[in-house]
Write a protein that holds these residues in place. Structure first.
Motif, short mmCIF file in Angstrom:
data_model
loop_
_atom_site.label_atom_id
_atom_site.label_comp_id
_atom_site.label_asym_id
_atom_site.label_seq_id
_atom_site.Cartn_x
_atom_site.Cartn_y
_atom_site.Cartn_z
N VAL A 133 8.62 0.67 -3.72
CA VAL A 133 7.42 0.09 -3.12
C VAL A 133 7.83 -0.60 -1.82
N SER A 134 7.29 -0.11 -0.71
CA SER A 134 7.59 -0.71 0.59
C SER A 134 6.94 -2.09 0.69
N VAL A 135 7.67 -3.04 1.25
CA VAL A 135 7.11 -4.38 1.48
C VAL A 135 6.81 -4.60 2.96
N ARG A 136 6.80 -3.52 3.76
CA ARG A 136 6.43 -3.65 5.17
C ARG A 136 5.06 -4.30 5.31
N GLY A 137 4.96 -5.27 6.20
CA GLY A 137 3.70 -5.95 6.45
C GLY A 137 3.40 -7.07 5.47
N ALA A 138 4.25 -7.26 4.48
CA ALA A 138 4.07 -8.34 3.50
C ALA A 138 5.22 -9.33 3.66
N GLU A 139 5.10 -10.47 3.03
CA GLU A 139 6.13 -11.49 3.11
C GLU A 139 6.95 -11.50 1.82
N LEU A 140 8.23 -11.17 1.93
CA LEU A 140 9.15 -11.13 0.79
C LEU A 140 10.02 -12.37 0.79
N ALA A 141 10.12 -13.01 -0.37
CA ALA A 141 11.02 -14.15 -0.53
C ALA A 141 11.83 -13.95 -1.80
N TRP A 142 13.12 -14.20 -1.70
CA TRP A 142 13.99 -14.17 -2.88
C TRP A 142 13.94 -15.57 -3.47
N THR A 185 1.96 6.95 -4.50
CA THR A 185 0.97 7.74 -3.79
C THR A 185 1.57 8.93 -3.07
N ILE A 186 2.91 9.04 -3.04
CA ILE A 186 3.58 10.15 -2.36
C ILE A 186 4.97 10.34 -2.96
N GLN A 187 5.49 11.57 -2.82
CA GLN A 187 6.85 11.88 -3.27
C GLN A 187 7.67 12.33 -2.07
N TYR A 188 8.90 11.85 -2.02
CA TYR A 188 9.84 12.25 -0.97
C TYR A 188 11.03 12.98 -1.59
N GLY A 189 11.81 13.63 -0.75
CA GLY A 189 13.04 14.28 -1.20
C GLY A 189 12.82 15.37 -2.21
N ILE A 190 11.70 16.07 -2.11
CA ILE A 190 11.37 17.04 -3.16
C ILE A 190 12.32 18.24 -3.20
N ALA A 199 12.27 -1.54 0.73
CA ALA A 199 11.43 -1.18 -0.42
C ALA A 199 12.08 -1.75 -1.67
N ILE A 200 11.25 -2.15 -2.61
CA ILE A 200 11.73 -2.71 -3.87
C ILE A 200 11.51 -1.69 -4.98
N THR A 241 0.80 -1.22 0.00
CA THR A 241 0.00 0.00 0.00
C THR A 241 0.83 1.28 0.00
N HIS A 242 2.15 1.14 0.10
CA HIS A 242 2.99 2.34 0.17
C HIS A 242 3.98 2.35 -1.00
N SER A 243 3.59 2.99 -2.06
CA SER A 243 4.43 3.13 -3.24
C SER A 243 4.79 4.61 -3.37
#
Length: 158
Positions: free
Chosen positions: A44-53, A103-108, A88-89, A22-24
């Motif tokens: 894209v943040s993967v916080r709260g999700a399960e990431l597997a390589w 959904t948001i911009q950082y480092g503007i 984040a990926i 939900t956080h891109s």
């Protein structure tokens, strides 16, 4: 449960994420510009999700005292931003990046002034550029497809 897959350009590194993403975002900071090789880094943040390589391992560069940048050691594709608050990926590394709009911009403070006008530039489809770049008709892509494969690269037929 939603499943997302992706990987690098050459297919040496692949991943699978299960769960809601939900956080891109887009980050314009100079460090992200350098790490992505672009005007900004879509992440894209993967916080709260399960990431597997699922294939290979990313190499990592310590870009600051807090953050690592993951990338494919074979083709150089940027893959991750890893900080104390999570991983984040790179959005373009997903097989379907259109499913994860920012959904948001950082480092503007480092935002390049022309990025707000990119959509106003003339556009040319690849196949419409053949007259200027005749080699386009002869391109054979070695890029990994946008889906999981049992093995990569495929065995060449004799």
């Amino acid at each position: 449960m939603t499943v997302y897959t992706g990987g690098c350009q050459c297919g040496a590194v692949r991943f699978r994420v299960e769960g809601e993403l939900t956080h891109s975002s887009i980050c314009h900071c100079r460090m992200c510009q350098k790490a992505s090789g672009g005007y900004y880094a879509p992440l894209v943040s993967v916080r709260g999700a399960e990431l597997a390589w699922t294939r290979g391992e990313r190499k990592r560069f310590k870009s600051s005292n807090f953050a690592f940048r993951g990338f494919c050691g074979d083709c150089g594709t940027p893959l991750t931003y890893e900080a104390p608050d999570g991983l984040a990926i790179a959005a373009g590394a997903f097989d379907d990046p259109a499913a994860l709009p920012p959904t948001i911009q950082y480092g503007i403070e480092a935002k390049l002034p022309f990025t707000d006008r990119l959509h106003t530039l003339p556009g040319i489809r690849t196949e419409d550029d053949v007259e200027a770049a005749e080699f386009i008709n002869d391109i054979v892509s070695y890029q990994h497809p946008d889906h999981d494969t049992a093995a990569w690269p495929p065995e060449e037929k004799a």
